[in-house]
Design a protein around this motif. Structure first.
Motif, PDB file in Angstrom:
ATOM      1  N   GLU A  16      -3.540  -2.034   4.004  1.00  0.00           N
ATOM      2  CA  GLU A  16      -3.681  -1.653   5.406  1.00  0.00           C
ATOM      3  C   GLU A  16      -3.187  -0.209   5.521  1.00  0.00           C
ATOM      4  OE1 GLU A  16      -3.804  -4.753   8.359  1.00  0.00           O
ATOM      5  OE2 GLU A  16      -2.360  -3.626   9.575  1.00  0.00           O
ATOM      6  N   LEU A  17      -1.973   0.033   5.958  1.00  0.00           N
ATOM      7  CA  LEU A  17      -1.474   1.408   5.968  1.00  0.00           C
ATOM      8  C   LEU A  17      -1.066   1.867   4.573  1.00  0.00           C
ATOM      9  CD1 LEU A  17       0.578   1.541   9.293  1.00  0.00           C
ATOM     10  CD2 LEU A  17      -1.725   2.394   8.834  1.00  0.00           C
ATOM     11  N   ALA A  18      -0.827   0.945   3.689  1.00  0.00           N
ATOM     12  CA  ALA A  18      -0.620   1.271   2.269  1.00  0.00           C
ATOM     13  C   ALA A  18      -1.919   0.962   1.529  1.00  0.00           C
ATOM     14  CB  ALA A  18       0.526   0.454   1.695  1.00  0.00           C
ATOM     15  N   THR A  19      -2.407   1.918   0.769  1.00  0.00           N
ATOM     16  CA  THR A  19      -3.660   1.709   0.039  1.00  0.00           C
ATOM     17  C   THR A  19      -3.439   0.974  -1.275  1.00  0.00           C
ATOM     18  OG1 THR A  19      -3.421   3.892  -1.008  1.00  0.00           O
ATOM     19  CG2 THR A  19      -4.728   3.767   1.033  1.00  0.00           C
ATOM     20  N   GLN A  20      -2.240   1.075  -1.809  1.00  0.00           N
ATOM     21  CA  GLN A  20      -1.913   0.368  -3.047  1.00  0.00           C
ATOM     22  C   GLN A  20      -0.409   0.153  -3.122  1.00  0.00           C
ATOM     23  OE1 GLN A  20      -2.191   3.076  -6.653  1.00  0.00           O
ATOM     24  NE2 GLN A  20      -3.402   4.301  -5.217  1.00  0.00           N
ATOM     25  N   TRP A  21      -0.004  -0.814  -3.943  1.00  0.00           N
ATOM     26  CA  TRP A  21       1.416  -1.084  -4.127  1.00  0.00           C
ATOM     27  C   TRP A  21       1.652  -1.571  -5.546  1.00  0.00           C
ATOM     28  CZ3 TRP A  21      -2.056  -3.730  -1.292  1.00  0.00           C
ATOM     29  CH2 TRP A  21      -2.262  -5.092  -1.565  1.00  0.00           C
ATOM     30  N   GLN A  22       2.820  -1.276  -6.048  1.00  0.00           N
ATOM     31  CA  GLN A  22       3.217  -1.669  -7.393  1.00  0.00           C
ATOM     32  C   GLN A  22       4.565  -2.380  -7.339  1.00  0.00           C
ATOM     33  OE1 GLN A  22       3.203   2.134  -9.432  1.00  0.00           O
ATOM     34  NE2 GLN A  22       1.159   1.756 -10.271  1.00  0.00           N
ATOM     35  N   VAL A  23       4.685  -3.398  -8.155  1.00  0.00           N
ATOM     36  CA  VAL A  23       5.929  -4.159  -8.233  1.00  0.00           C
ATOM     37  C   VAL A  23       6.491  -3.999  -9.644  1.00  0.00           C
ATOM     38  CG1 VAL A  23       7.016  -6.415  -7.924  1.00  0.00           C
ATOM     39  CG2 VAL A  23       4.989  -5.818  -6.580  1.00  0.00           C
ATOM     40  N   SER A  24       7.766  -3.674  -9.751  1.00  0.00           N
ATOM     41  CA  SER A  24       8.388  -3.486 -11.055  1.00  0.00           C
ATOM     42  C   SER A  24       8.421  -4.802 -11.829  1.00  0.00           C
ATOM     43  CB  SER A  24       9.812  -2.940 -10.902  1.00  0.00           C
ATOM     44  OG  SER A  24      10.627  -3.864 -10.192  1.00  0.00           O
ATOM     45  N   ASP A  25       8.595  -4.698 -13.134  1.00  0.00           N
ATOM     46  CA  ASP A  25       8.603  -5.902 -13.987  1.00  0.00           C
ATOM     47  C   ASP A  25       9.695  -6.889 -13.595  1.00  0.00           C
ATOM     48  OD1 ASP A  25       6.482  -4.884 -15.399  1.00  0.00           O
ATOM     49  OD2 ASP A  25       7.698  -4.060 -17.025  1.00  0.00           O
ATOM     50  N   LYS A  51       1.935   3.272  -1.753  1.00  0.00           N
ATOM     51  CA  LYS A  51       1.230   4.536  -1.562  1.00  0.00           C
ATOM     52  C   LYS A  51       0.568   4.504  -0.200  1.00  0.00           C
ATOM     53  CE  LYS A  51      -0.149   8.445  -3.595  1.00  0.00           C
ATOM     54  NZ  LYS A  51       0.791   9.427  -4.191  1.00  0.00           N
ATOM     55  N   LEU A  52       0.907   5.456   0.665  1.00  0.00           N
ATOM     56  CA  LEU A  52       0.422   5.425   2.039  1.00  0.00           C
ATOM     57  C   LEU A  52      -0.974   6.014   2.159  1.00  0.00           C
ATOM     58  CD1 LEU A  52       3.649   6.501   3.974  1.00  0.00           C
ATOM     59  CD2 LEU A  52       2.899   4.209   3.322  1.00  0.00           C
ATOM     60  N   ARG A  53      -1.702   5.494   3.100  1.00  0.00           N
ATOM     61  CA  ARG A  53      -3.042   5.984   3.399  1.00  0.00           C
ATOM     62  C   ARG A  53      -2.943   7.388   4.000  1.00  0.00           C
ATOM     63  NH1 ARG A  53      -7.502   3.022   3.682  1.00  0.00           N
ATOM     64  NH2 ARG A  53      -6.282   1.066   3.747  1.00  0.00           N
ATOM     65  N   LYS A  54      -3.812   8.281   3.581  1.00  0.00           N
ATOM     66  CA  LYS A  54      -3.802   9.650   4.095  1.00  0.00           C
ATOM     67  C   LYS A  54      -4.697   9.760   5.324  1.00  0.00           C
ATOM     68  CE  LYS A  54      -2.800  11.791  -0.388  1.00  0.00           C
ATOM     69  NZ  LYS A  54      -3.230  12.785  -1.405  1.00  0.00           N
ATOM     70  N   LEU A 114       9.921   8.301  -1.469  1.00  0.00           N
ATOM     71  CA  LEU A 114       9.850   8.961  -2.773  1.00  0.00           C
ATOM     72  C   LEU A 114       9.141  10.302  -2.664  1.00  0.00           C
ATOM     73  CD1 LEU A 114       8.874   5.912  -5.024  1.00  0.00           C
ATOM     74  CD2 LEU A 114      11.122   6.986  -4.814  1.00  0.00           C
ATOM     75  N   SER A 115       8.221  10.385  -1.723  1.00  0.00           N
ATOM     76  CA  SER A 115       7.491  11.609  -1.432  1.00  0.00           C
ATOM     77  C   SER A 115       6.950  11.484  -0.020  1.00  0.00           C
ATOM     78  CB  SER A 115       6.351  11.807  -2.445  1.00  0.00           C
ATOM     79  OG  SER A 115       5.375  10.787  -2.298  1.00  0.00           O
ATOM     80  N   GLU A 116       6.121  12.416   0.369  1.00  0.00           N
ATOM     81  CA  GLU A 116       5.575  12.384   1.723  1.00  0.00           C
ATOM     82  C   GLU A 116       4.712  11.159   1.977  1.00  0.00           C
ATOM     83  OE1 GLU A 116       2.403  15.201   3.250  1.00  0.00           O
ATOM     84  OE2 GLU A 116       4.189  16.081   4.182  1.00  0.00           O
ATOM     85  N   ASP A 117       4.087  10.654   0.905  1.00  0.00           N
ATOM     86  CA  ASP A 117       3.171   9.527   1.082  1.00  0.00           C
ATOM     87  C   ASP A 117       3.499   8.334   0.184  1.00  0.00           C
ATOM     88  OD1 ASP A 117       2.448  10.591  -1.329  1.00  0.00           O
ATOM     89  OD2 ASP A 117       0.301  10.694  -0.897  1.00  0.00           O
ATOM     90  N   GLU A 118       4.764   8.220  -0.214  1.00  0.00           N
ATOM     91  CA  GLU A 118       5.156   7.092  -1.058  1.00  0.00           C
ATOM     92  C   GLU A 118       6.523   6.572  -0.650  1.00  0.00           C
ATOM     93  OE1 GLU A 118       4.759   5.805  -5.746  1.00  0.00           O
ATOM     94  OE2 GLU A 118       4.995   7.921  -5.214  1.00  0.00           O
ATOM     95  N   VAL A 119       6.618   5.231  -0.510  1.00  0.00           N
ATOM     96  CA  VAL A 119       7.851   4.578  -0.087  1.00  0.00           C
ATOM     97  C   VAL A 119       8.245   3.547  -1.129  1.00  0.00           C
ATOM     98  CG1 VAL A 119       8.872   3.028   1.647  1.00  0.00           C
ATOM     99  CG2 VAL A 119       7.372   4.897   2.369  1.00  0.00           C
ATOM    100  N   GLU A 120       9.543   3.441  -1.374  1.00  0.00           N
ATOM    101  CA  GLU A 120      10.044   2.414  -2.286  1.00  0.00           C
ATOM    102  C   GLU A 120      11.025   1.523  -1.549  1.00  0.00           C
ATOM    103  OE1 GLU A 120      11.131   2.616  -6.779  1.00  0.00           O
ATOM    104  OE2 GLU A 120      12.971   3.095  -5.671  1.00  0.00           O
TER     105      GLU A 120
END
Length: 459
Positions: free
Chosen positions: A19-28, A36-39, A79-85
Motif C-alpha cells: 500500500e504505502l510501502a511498495t516492498q518489505w523485508q524481514v530479517s532472518d 520501502k515507501l512509495r514515491k 533509515l533514509s528518506e524513503d525507508e523505515v525500519e
C-alpha cells in the motif's frame, strides 16, 4: 471511506499486499522489518509522504491503546528518506497484519497536536474529508492528487443510525446507492427489484458456543462432539437467521485461507451419532426424556447477551435441538462481560457469543489469546493441547508460507476435532447496491469500501 491508508494492505484472502510501502523485508531472525515507501505520495494537506511522517504516525499509535501498543516493538526509525525500519524484542510475524489495521494509518505530520492528539484527518487516500458531523454523517470528496487509481465519483456520503426498515426503504427508493446490513427477511423483495442487486459476503465473525471443558459432563471430547452433532446449523441459518449458507462446522471462513479447512463437510445422521457418543459415556434417557448418568441429569446453563439480539434466538433454537437428544439447557440473558467473568471464576458452563477473528487481518493474535496454553476469556476454557501451543508459538517466528499453512491447518484441525468451542454460523454482510453503481465489491476485512473502483453508469 478511503481517506487514510496504511503501510500494507490485505487482499480478500488475507494476504499482505503493498500500500504505502511498495516492498518489505524481514530479517532472518524476524526481529527487524524494513519498509520501502512509495514515491510521489502526497497527503491531502499538500505535504509529501516520507519516512519521518511514517515514524511519527506509528510512534503515536504505539503510545495509544490499540494493536500496535501490544506489539513487541523496541524501535521505529528512518533509515533514509524513503525507508523505515521497525525493530522487535522477539519474533512477531503478526506485525505485517497489525500494520494493515486501520488504527495504524499514516497521517500528515501536521494532523497531530503537541500531545499526539489528532487535529485533522489528512491522509493519502483517493478521497479526502469534506464534512464530518458525528455520530451520523461523513462526507468525502475525490482527491485529485492521489498516487493510485483516482476516484471518478466526486463525492460520497456515509450515514449511520437508521433502522433496518429505513435502510430497506432507502435501497428501494434509490435514496441510497449502497445499503449495508440489509435485513435478511427483506432480501427476496429487494432481489425482485430491477434497480437493485443484493450481495452476500461472509465475514470473519462467527457465532460460537464456548464450553467449559473441565465441567464434569463436558470434560470428555465425545460429549462435546455429541453436542456439536446435535446442532442443526442449516436450520438455524435458514429459519432463525434467514441467512442461507452461513452455517459452519469450523471457526474461520475461506477468507482466512491458511486457517480454513477446505474439506469439512456436514456429517450424515448427526443426531444418531450424537446419541451413540453419549451412550458410550454412560448417559441414558430417563422417564422424563432427559439424559441421566449416576443418578444425575445432563443439565447445562448457557449465558448470552443482548448486544446482539440474534444470539438469544439462536440460543433458544439450540436449547430445543439439544432437548431432542436429552440435554436440558437453561438459557440466561446477561451482558457480554459475564462471559470473561465466568471464565475467570470458573462458573461458566456454556456461553453463546459472536467472535470477531478479523479485527486484524491475520487471526494468529486471536488464536494465541483464545487457544494458547491457558486458554482465553473468549476462547478455550479448561482445555489445552500441547501441539497447538507449540504450533501457535512457532507461527510467531516462521515466515515460510508453506510451513505457516501446515501449522495453521494443524491448529484448525485439532480445534475442530476437540471442540473446546463449537462454531454455529458465520455472519454475513448483506448489501443492496443500486444499478447505477458499477464496480462494487466487498472487503471481508471491512478495511475499505473500494470507492475508487466504482463508477456511475447511465440507466
Amino acid at each position: 471511506m478511503q481517506v487514510l491508508e496504511t503501510l500494507l494492505g490485505v487482499d480478500n484472502q488475507g494476504h499482505l499486499i503493498p500500500e504505502l510501502a511498495t516492498q518489505w523485508q524481514v530479517s532472518d531472525d524476524v526481529l527487524a522489518w524494513r519498509f520501502k515507501l512509495r514515491k510521489g505520495v502526497v497527503f491531502h494537506d499538500g505535504q509529501t509522504l516520507d519516512a519521518n511522517a511514517v515514524v511519527k504516525s506509528l510512534s503515536i499509535a504505539m503510545g495509544k491503546h490499540g494493536t500496535l501498543a501490544k506489539a513487541p516493538i523496541s524501535n521505529i526509525h528512518a533509515l533514509s528518506e524513503d525507508e523505515v525500519e521497525i525493530q522487535l524484542t522477539r519474533p512477531y510475524t503478526l506485525l505485517g497484519a497489525v500494520l494493515a489495521n486501520y488504527a495504524n494509518s499514516i497521517l500528515s505530520p501536521d494532523s497531530y497536536g503537541k500531545k499526539g492528539n489528532v487535529l485533522a484527518m489528512s491522509g493519502t487516500g483517493p478521497y479526502e474529508l469534506f464534512q464530518y458531523a458525528p455520530p451520523h454523517k461523513l462526507v468525502v470528496k475525490q482527491f485529485a492528487g492521489y498516487w493510485g487509481k483516482k476516484a471518478s465519483i466526486p463525492f460520497a456520503s456515509y450515514l449511520t443510525g437508521h433502522r433496518a426498515e429505513s435502510r430497506v426503504l432507502q435501497a428501494r427508493s434509490g435514496q441510497a446507492d449502497i445499503v449495508f446490513g440489509v435485513d435478511p427477511a427483506s432480501i427476496p423483495m429487494l432481489q425482485r427489484l430491477p434497480n437493485v442487486s443484493v450481495f452476500d459476503d461472509a465475514l470473519p465473525r462467527t457465532i460460537v458456543l464456548k464450553l467449559n471443558s473441565g465441567y464434569p459432563s463436558l470434560n470428555d471430547v465425545r460429549a462435546r462432539q455429541a453436542l456439536s452433532l446435535a446442532i442443526n446449523r442449516r436450520g438455524i441459518a435458514n429459519a432463525v437467521l434467514r441467512s442461507p449458507g452461513s452455517q459452519t462446522e469450523q471457526l474461520l471462513p475461506a477468507s482466512f485461507a491458511e486457517w480454513h479447512l477446505p474439506n469439512i463437510k456436514a456429517p450424515e445422521q448427526p443426531v444418531v451419532k450424537a446419541q451413540k457418543l453419549l451412550a458410550s459415556l454412560g448417559w441414558h434417557l430417563n422417564q422424563d426424556g432427559v439424559l441421566e448418568r449416576d443418578g444425575k441429569p445432563f443439565e447445562l446453563t448457557l449465558i448470552t447477551y443482548a448486544d446482539r439480539p440474534e444470539l438469544i434466538t439462536v440460543a433458544t433454537a439450540i436449547q430445543a435441538q439439544w432437548a431432542k437428544i436429552g440435554v436440558k439447557l437453561k438459557v440466561n440473558m446477561s451482558n457480554s462481560s459475564a462471559i470473561p467473568a465466568g471464565h475467570q471464576d470458573g462458573s461458566l458452563q456454556v456461553a453463546l457469543m459472536a467472535r470477531n477473528y478479523g479485527f486484524v487481518p491475520d487471526p494468529l493474535g486471536v488464536m494465541l489469546s483464545d487457544y494458547g496454553r491457558t486458554g482465553g476469556d473468549w476462547g478455550a476454557m479448561n482445555w489445552n493441547d500441547e501441539s497447538v501451543d507449540r504450533d501457535l508459538a512457532t507461527l510467531q517466528s516462521v515466515t515460510d508460507k508453506k510451513v505457516r499453512h501446515q501449522l495453521a491447518q494443524h491448529v484448525a484441525q485439532v480445534i475442530y476435532q476437540d471442540r473446546p468451542v463449537i462454531p454455529v454460523t458465520f455472519y454475513k454482510q448483506h448489501t443492496a447496491v443500486n444499478s447505477r453503481v458499477k464496480g462494487f465489491h466487498f472487503d471481508p476485512f471491512e478495511r475499505t469500501f473500494y470507492l475508487n473502483d466504482m463508477v456511475f453508469v447511465a440507466r
